[in-house]
Design an enzyme around this catalytic site. Structure first.
Site, PDB file in Angstrom:
ATOM      1  N   THR A  12      52.736  23.572  31.094  1.00 13.27           N
ATOM      2  CA  THR A  12      53.523  23.906  32.289  1.00 13.27           C
ATOM      3  C   THR A  12      52.598  24.592  33.299  1.00 13.27           C
ATOM      4  O   THR A  12      51.672  25.315  32.920  1.00 13.27           O
ATOM      5  CB  THR A  12      54.723  24.810  31.964  1.00 13.27           C
ATOM      6  OG1 THR A  12      54.253  26.059  31.440  1.00 13.27           O
ATOM      7  CG2 THR A  12      55.669  24.150  30.972  1.00 13.27           C
ATOM      8  N   GLY A  13      52.872  24.354  34.587  1.00 12.39           N
ATOM      9  CA  GLY A  13      51.992  24.901  35.623  1.00 12.39           C
ATOM     10  C   GLY A  13      50.609  24.293  35.525  1.00 12.39           C
ATOM     11  O   GLY A  13      49.614  24.959  35.794  1.00 12.39           O
ATOM     12  N   GLY A  14      50.551  23.007  35.165  1.00 10.17           N
ATOM     13  CA  GLY A  14      49.252  22.375  34.905  1.00 10.17           C
ATOM     14  C   GLY A  14      48.630  21.670  36.090  1.00 10.17           C
ATOM     15  O   GLY A  14      47.654  20.948  35.931  1.00 10.17           O
ATOM     16  N   SER A  16      47.181  23.171  38.655  1.00  5.98           N
ATOM     17  CA  SER A  16      46.197  24.003  39.352  1.00  5.98           C
ATOM     18  C   SER A  16      45.549  24.985  38.373  1.00  5.98           C
ATOM     19  O   SER A  16      46.062  25.222  37.272  1.00  5.98           O
ATOM     20  CB  SER A  16      46.913  24.774  40.472  1.00  5.98           C
ATOM     21  OG  SER A  16      46.044  25.697  41.089  1.00  5.98           O
ATOM     22  N   GLY A  17      44.429  25.543  38.791  1.00  8.29           N
ATOM     23  CA  GLY A  17      43.827  26.683  38.097  1.00  8.29           C
ATOM     24  C   GLY A  17      43.422  26.433  36.655  1.00  8.29           C
ATOM     25  O   GLY A  17      42.941  25.361  36.291  1.00  8.29           O
ATOM     26  N   SER A 137      48.558  38.053  30.267  1.00 10.27           N
ATOM     27  CA  SER A 137      47.584  38.592  31.219  1.00 10.27           C
ATOM     28  C   SER A 137      47.064  39.907  30.658  1.00 10.27           C
ATOM     29  O   SER A 137      47.844  40.677  30.070  1.00 10.27           O
ATOM     30  CB  SER A 137      48.245  38.862  32.571  1.00 10.27           C
ATOM     31  OG  SER A 137      47.345  39.591  33.395  1.00 10.27           O
ATOM     32  N   TYR A 150      55.014  42.778  36.701  1.00 10.83           N
ATOM     33  CA  TYR A 150      54.264  41.615  36.208  1.00 10.83           C
ATOM     34  C   TYR A 150      53.756  41.896  34.784  1.00 10.83           C
ATOM     35  O   TYR A 150      53.927  41.069  33.875  1.00 10.83           O
ATOM     36  CB  TYR A 150      53.087  41.358  37.151  1.00 10.83           C
ATOM     37  CG  TYR A 150      52.149  40.261  36.725  1.00 10.83           C
ATOM     38  CD1 TYR A 150      52.561  38.932  36.697  1.00 10.83           C
ATOM     39  CD2 TYR A 150      50.822  40.538  36.379  1.00 10.83           C
ATOM     40  CE1 TYR A 150      51.687  37.915  36.327  1.00 10.83           C
ATOM     41  CE2 TYR A 150      49.939  39.535  36.010  1.00 10.83           C
ATOM     42  CZ  TYR A 150      50.382  38.223  35.991  1.00 10.83           C
ATOM     43  OH  TYR A 150      49.523  37.221  35.616  1.00 10.83           O
TER      44      TYR A 150
HETATM   45  N1  LIG Z   1      44.140  34.060  37.956  1.00 10.51           N
HETATM   46  C1  LIG Z   1      44.154  35.179  37.272  1.00 10.51           C
HETATM   47  O1  LIG Z   1      43.321  36.064  37.492  1.00 10.51           O
HETATM   48  C2  LIG Z   1      45.177  35.390  36.184  1.00 10.51           C
HETATM   49  C3  LIG Z   1      44.942  36.434  35.270  1.00 10.51           C
HETATM   50  C4  LIG Z   1      45.837  36.612  34.222  1.00 10.51           C
HETATM   51  C5  LIG Z   1      46.926  35.764  34.072  1.00 10.51           C
HETATM   52  N2  LIG Z   1      47.121  34.757  34.977  1.00 10.51           N
HETATM   53  C6  LIG Z   1      48.256  33.852  34.696  1.00 10.51           C
HETATM   54  O2  LIG Z   1      47.710  32.543  34.523  1.00 10.51           O
HETATM   55  C7  LIG Z   1      48.709  31.550  34.825  1.00 10.51           C
HETATM   56  C8  LIG Z   1      48.104  30.512  35.740  1.00 10.51           C
HETATM   57  O3  LIG Z   1      47.558  31.141  36.829  1.00 10.51           O
HETATM   58  P1  LIG Z   1      46.380  30.533  37.762  1.00 10.51           P
HETATM   59  O4  LIG Z   1      45.657  31.713  38.278  1.00 10.51           O
HETATM   60  O5  LIG Z   1      45.649  29.441  37.061  1.00 10.51           O
HETATM   61  O6  LIG Z   1      47.281  29.995  38.960  1.00 10.51           O
HETATM   62  P2  LIG Z   1      47.285  28.765  39.971  1.00 10.51           P
HETATM   63  O7  LIG Z   1      45.937  28.165  40.148  1.00 10.51           O
HETATM   64  O8  LIG Z   1      48.014  29.226  41.182  1.00 10.51           O
HETATM   65  O9  LIG Z   1      48.214  27.724  39.193  1.00 10.51           O
HETATM   66  C9  LIG Z   1      49.543  28.016  38.938  1.00 10.51           C
HETATM   67  C10 LIG Z   1      50.197  26.729  38.495  1.00 10.51           C
HETATM   68  O10 LIG Z   1      51.518  27.015  38.070  1.00 10.51           O
HETATM   69  C11 LIG Z   1      52.430  26.233  38.817  1.00 10.51           C
HETATM   70  N3  LIG Z   1      53.647  26.996  38.947  1.00 10.51           N
HETATM   71  C12 LIG Z   1      53.844  28.165  39.588  1.00 10.51           C
HETATM   72  N4  LIG Z   1      55.123  28.533  39.491  1.00 10.51           N
HETATM   73  C13 LIG Z   1      55.749  27.578  38.764  1.00 10.51           C
HETATM   74  C14 LIG Z   1      57.078  27.374  38.323  1.00 10.51           C
HETATM   75  N5  LIG Z   1      58.056  28.228  38.659  1.00 10.51           N
HETATM   76  N6  LIG Z   1      57.356  26.281  37.580  1.00 10.51           N
HETATM   77  C15 LIG Z   1      56.389  25.380  37.268  1.00 10.51           C
HETATM   78  N7  LIG Z   1      55.124  25.527  37.664  1.00 10.51           N
HETATM   79  C16 LIG Z   1      54.814  26.601  38.403  1.00 10.51           C
HETATM   80  C17 LIG Z   1      51.722  25.920  40.131  1.00 10.51           C
HETATM   81  O11 LIG Z   1      52.206  24.764  40.752  1.00 10.51           O
HETATM   82  P3  LIG Z   1      53.397  24.832  41.848  1.00 10.51           P
HETATM   83  O12 LIG Z   1      53.048  25.956  42.777  1.00 10.51           O
HETATM   84  O13 LIG Z   1      53.373  23.470  42.493  1.00 10.51           O
HETATM   85  O14 LIG Z   1      54.633  25.073  41.090  1.00 10.51           O
HETATM   86  C18 LIG Z   1      50.311  25.704  39.606  1.00 10.51           C
HETATM   87  O15 LIG Z   1      50.177  24.429  39.031  1.00 10.51           O
HETATM   88  C19 LIG Z   1      49.905  32.332  35.356  1.00 10.51           C
HETATM   89  O16 LIG Z   1      50.829  32.497  34.300  1.00 10.51           O
HETATM   90  C20 LIG Z   1      49.302  33.688  35.758  1.00 10.51           C
HETATM   91  O17 LIG Z   1      50.261  34.714  35.723  1.00 10.51           O
HETATM   92  C21 LIG Z   1      46.281  34.560  36.034  1.00 10.51           C
END
Ligand SMILES: NC(=O)c1ccc[n+]([C@@H]2O[C@H](COP(=O)([O-])OP(=O)(O)OC[C@H]3O[C@@H](n4cnc5c(N)ncnc54)[C@H](OP(=O)(O)O)[C@@H]3O)[C@@H](O)[C@H]2O)c1
Length: 244
Positions: A12-14, A16-17, A137, A150
């Site tokens: 899920t959320g696949g 991006s990132g 996280s 968060y």
């Molecule tokens: N980056 C960091 O430093 C960091 C650190 C710790 C944890 N995290 C966690 O890592 C995860 C991914 O983060 P990332 O930094 O890789 O983010 P990202 O590049 O913004 O990717 C987020 C992905 O999740 C999707 N998404 C967001 N809300 C959604 C929803 N309600 N339903 C389905 N898809 C959804 C987005 O697509 P759409 O917007 O099109 O829905 C996107 O594909 C998150 O759980 C975040 O809390 C991030």
């Protein structure tokens, strides 16, 4: 032979990132992958980037009807799941004193409630011996000002994992939590100022953010039989950020 040859994975959320980097890696290792996200355009781009053995299913991971559609699609196309990487999540900084009901509900609806129902709705399709892991996280182990809601929403995931792995032990399904540290992704660009990014980097021993591919390598470990004796773990992947 790849480490995920013949496996079906759902991320899920696949689009991006970190989760996109993981989807790409899983396919390179032989898996068929279903990715989700809310924006069709981003999903289409991700599917194009991955190139083969991938289906994008648009949906919001906090919406139960969208989750039903996702698992109906998987049921029709593949009929089984071996790996679930529940990664859709979100967080923005709101300090105590300014926390609104909307901020609390939106954060918990996706990170806690959405993750719970993603796992629960995947289970009927799950093969015995499968692997479930969720994106937490390191924020849930730290006290970053503004990130208490968060952090709390992500802290629920380990409590979920403990109970679920015990309930699923008869099916030999493992449940773990992957806690990324600061990782350079599009989400970071949305929620952190350049100043905040530099502050976080100064707290990482190597002085540089993690890369999505470095999370993908650990996601592959958790998805594959390489982690067959890893269960109920909170795995911090943060370059030592939370250790010092
Ligand atoms: N980056 C960091 O430093 C960091 C650190 C710790 C944890 N995290 C966690 O890592 C995860 C991914 O983060 P990332 O930094 O890789 O983010 P990202 O590049 O913004 O990717 C987020 C992905 O999740 C999707 N998404 C967001 N809300 C959604 C929803 N309600 N339903 C389905 N898809 C959804 C987005 O697509 P759409 O917007 O099109 O829905 C996107 O594909 C998150 O759980 C975040 O809390 C991030």
């Amino acid at each position: 032979m790849g480490k995920l040859e013949g496996k079906v994975a759902v991320i899920t959320g696949g689009s991006s990132g970190m989760a996109l980097a993981s989807a790409k890696r899983f396919v390179e290792e032989g898996a068929y992958v279903f990715i989700t996200g809310r924006r069709q355009e981003a999903l289409d781009e991700a599917v194009k980037l991955i190139g083969r053995n991938v289906t994008g299913v648009r949906g919001d991971a906090s919406n139960l009807d969208d989750l039903d559609r996702l698992f109906d699609t998987i049921s029709q196309e593949k009929g089984k799941i071996d790996v679930l990487y529940a990664s859709a999540g979100w967080g923005e900084g709101v300090p105590l004193g300014e926390i609104t009901e909307q901020h609390f509900d939106a954060t918990f609806n996706l990170n806690a409630r959405g993750t719970l129902f993603t796992v629960q709705k995947a289970l009927p399709l799950f093969n015995d011996g499968g692997s479930i892991f969720m994106t937490g996280s390191v924020a849930s182990h730290k006290g970053f000002p503004g990130y208490s809601v968060y952090a709390a929403s992500k802290a629920t995931l380990h409590a979920f994992a403990r109970g679920w792995l015990n309930e699923l032990k008869g099916r030999n399904i493992r449940v773990n939590v992957l806690h990324p540290g600061p990782i350079a992704t599009p989400m970071q660009d949305q929620v952190l100022t350049e100043e905040a990014k530099l502050m976080f980097e100064s707290l990482i021993p190597r002085g540089k953010m993690g890369l999505p591919e470095e999370i993908a390598a650990v996601a592959l470990f958790l998805a594959s039989d390489d982690s067959s004796f890893v269960n109920g773990m909170e795995l911090n992947v943060d370059g030592g950020f939370s250790a010092i």
